[in-house]
Design a protein around this motif. Structure first.
Motif, PDB file in Angstrom:
ATOM      1  N   LEU A 179       0.815  -1.214   0.000  1.00 53.54           N
ATOM      2  CA  LEU A 179       0.000   0.000   0.000  1.00 53.54           C
ATOM      3  C   LEU A 179       0.848   1.263   0.000  1.00 53.54           C
ATOM      4  N   SER A 180       2.122   1.164   0.404  1.00 53.37           N
ATOM      5  CA  SER A 180       2.975   2.330   0.585  1.00 53.37           C
ATOM      6  C   SER A 180       3.897   2.531  -0.610  1.00 53.37           C
ATOM      7  N   GLU A 181       3.802   3.708  -1.232  1.00 50.89           N
ATOM      8  CA  GLU A 181       4.690   4.037  -2.352  1.00 50.89           C
ATOM      9  C   GLU A 181       6.141   4.128  -1.881  1.00 50.89           C
ATOM     10  N   LYS A 182       6.352   4.614  -0.654  1.00 48.52           N
ATOM     11  CA  LYS A 182       7.716   4.724  -0.131  1.00 48.52           C
ATOM     12  C   LYS A 182       8.350   3.348   0.005  1.00 48.52           C
ATOM     13  N   ARG A 183       7.590   2.407   0.504  1.00 49.45           N
ATOM     14  CA  ARG A 183       8.130   1.056   0.668  1.00 49.45           C
ATOM     15  C   ARG A 183       8.371   0.389  -0.679  1.00 49.45           C
ATOM     16  N   LEU A 184       7.493   0.635  -1.625  1.00 54.33           N
ATOM     17  CA  LEU A 184       7.699   0.072  -2.953  1.00 54.33           C
ATOM     18  C   LEU A 184       8.963   0.638  -3.608  1.00 54.33           C
ATOM     19  N   ALA A 185       9.250   1.914  -3.354  1.00 59.89           N
ATOM     20  CA  ALA A 185      10.477   2.495  -3.899  1.00 59.89           C
ATOM     21  C   ALA A 185      11.711   1.797  -3.319  1.00 59.89           C
ATOM     22  N   LYS A 186      11.665   1.451  -2.034  1.00 59.71           N
ATOM     23  CA  LYS A 186      12.771   0.721  -1.421  1.00 59.71           C
ATOM     24  C   LYS A 186      12.884  -0.687  -2.005  1.00 59.71           C
ATOM     25  N   ALA A 187      11.737  -1.290  -2.313  1.00 63.61           N
ATOM     26  CA  ALA A 187      11.762  -2.614  -2.930  1.00 63.61           C
ATOM     27  C   ALA A 187      12.411  -2.549  -4.315  1.00 63.61           C
ATOM     28  N   ARG A 188      12.129  -1.496  -5.058  1.00 67.67           N
ATOM     29  CA  ARG A 188      12.772  -1.333  -6.361  1.00 67.67           C
ATOM     30  C   ARG A 188      14.287  -1.213  -6.188  1.00 67.67           C
ATOM     31  N   ASP A 189      14.705  -0.471  -5.177  1.00 65.77           N
ATOM     32  CA  ASP A 189      16.145  -0.346  -4.909  1.00 65.77           C
ATOM     33  C   ASP A 189      16.771  -1.705  -4.604  1.00 65.77           C
ATOM     34  N   GLY A 190      15.960  -2.607  -4.042  1.00 67.43           N
ATOM     35  CA  GLY A 190      16.465  -3.918  -3.666  1.00 67.43           C
ATOM     36  C   GLY A 190      16.365  -4.966  -4.752  1.00 67.43           C
ATOM     37  N   GLY A 191      15.853  -4.592  -5.924  1.00 70.07           N
ATOM     38  CA  GLY A 191      15.832  -5.544  -7.029  1.00 70.07           C
ATOM     39  C   GLY A 191      14.474  -5.918  -7.562  1.00 70.07           C
TER      40      GLY A 191
END
Length: 336
Positions: A179-191
């Motif tokens: 639900l969180s765009e901020k968390r999804l951005a971190k997931a993108r950073d992680g691969g």
């Protein structure tokens, strides 16, 4: 020179909803034990706030394991060995270790129950070892490898670790929903290769051979089953405080799904805690497990009440909440 204090400090939950930093008498190491002075400890946000606010059913494993006052409030910390008991042969004063123990200035632990932290590994990043180990259990159960396509539901701290295992183990497609765009951005950073923002129903037109629910939210169970492809596999990573609310849907039968649960205590196929720890540190050193920016907040232990209020009230704005113990005692070890 580091001295061994007579008293130590630890964060405790005196009662439901209450947090305190207390002093307690520190015994000498028993045979086979080491005394460790903590550098940093990382909050396991979901588990610790569940315990703190007694957010679990009376017949759950949380109720069986935890009561108040709760004296061990965390599960991952890194420190420096300051003394060893009789019979210890592997570790020496000055060595850095990861411990599956809580938030306290000092810890007594069996030498065999901690893992050496290699030179060159940032001790703050090493604190992620506990959540990385939890996530690895699902990665192993899911058979992460080249060609694997996986949907990871939940981009909180455990979901972030699972995303990084998927990338480090060369999964072909890593879809992360949150639900969180901020968390999804971190997931993108992680691969992560694909992101699903908002409600999981946004991806209802697509199914996945492997679905892993990292949320601990019982309401996510049925959408996870719905997202799985025919003859697919759904893995529950960790546990909810209300397992009775996780209700099966007809998807399990009509699709012929496989359902599996994983937990950080599940040593399987030779993957002991120490072996997983070593692999995590290896991936860190090889730059295959990027953790930059995941520690969102750092607190002095005296501010522990504020730390848990933040974790409870601003969940989507937090990721890694770190306690810094390096200035809580005279003669603290150098963590440079």
């Amino acid at each position: 020179m580091t001295t061994i204090p007579e008293t130590a400090r630890r964060i405790v939950f005196p009662a439901a909803g209450q947090v305190a930093l207390e002093d307690y008498k520190l015994p000498s190491p028993a045979p086979g034990q080491i005394l460790v002075q903590t550098l940093y400890s990382l909050m396991s946000i979901g588990t610790e706030t569940t315990i703190l606010h007694q957010r679990y059913a009376p017949d759950s494993h949380f109720a069986r394991m935890f009561s108040f006052p709760q004296l061990q409030t965390g599960v991952q910390s890194v420190g420096v060995v300051v003394a060893t008991g009789q019979g210890c042969t592997e570790l020496n004063p000055g060595d850095r270790v990861y411990m599956r123990l809580g938030h306290g200035s000092h810890q007594l632990i069996a030498e065999s129950d901690c893992s050496p932290v290699p030179a060159g590994v940032d001790p703050k990043q090493a604190c992620w070892c506990g959540l990385a180990k939890t996530a690895f259990r699902a990665a192993w159960a899911g058979g992460f490898a080249a060609g694997t396509e996986v949907l990871i539901i939940g981009a909180g701290p455990v979901g972030q670790m699972l995303t990084r295992w998927a990338a480090a183990l060369d999964c072909a497609r890593i879809t992360v929903a949150d639900l969180s765009e901020k968390r999804l951005a971190k997931a993108r950073d992680g691969g992560a290769t694909d992101l699903v923002p908002g409600d999981l129903q946004a991806s209802a037109d697509e199914s996945f051979p492997l679905v892993i629910d990292c949320t601990g939210n019982p309401a996510v169970f049925q959408p996870a089953l719905a997202a799985a492809a025919k003859f697919g596999k759904v893995i529950l990573l960790g546990d909810t405080g209300f397992p009775g609310r996780q209700c099966l849907s007809s998807d399990l039968m009509t699709k012929g799904l496989t359902l599996q649960a994983t937990h950080d205590s599940h040593d399987r196929d030779g993957w002991t805690e120490r072996r997983v720890d070593a692999l995590f540190f290896e991936k860190l050193q090889d730059k295959r497990f990027p953790l930059e920016g995941l520690i969102s907040h750092e607190f002095h232990p005296h501010d522990c009440t504020g730390a848990y209020q933040l974790a409870e009230n601003q969940r989507h704005d937090t990721m890694g909440i770190l306690f810094n113990w390096t200035d809580t005692q005279d003669g603290d070890p150098d963590d440079s």
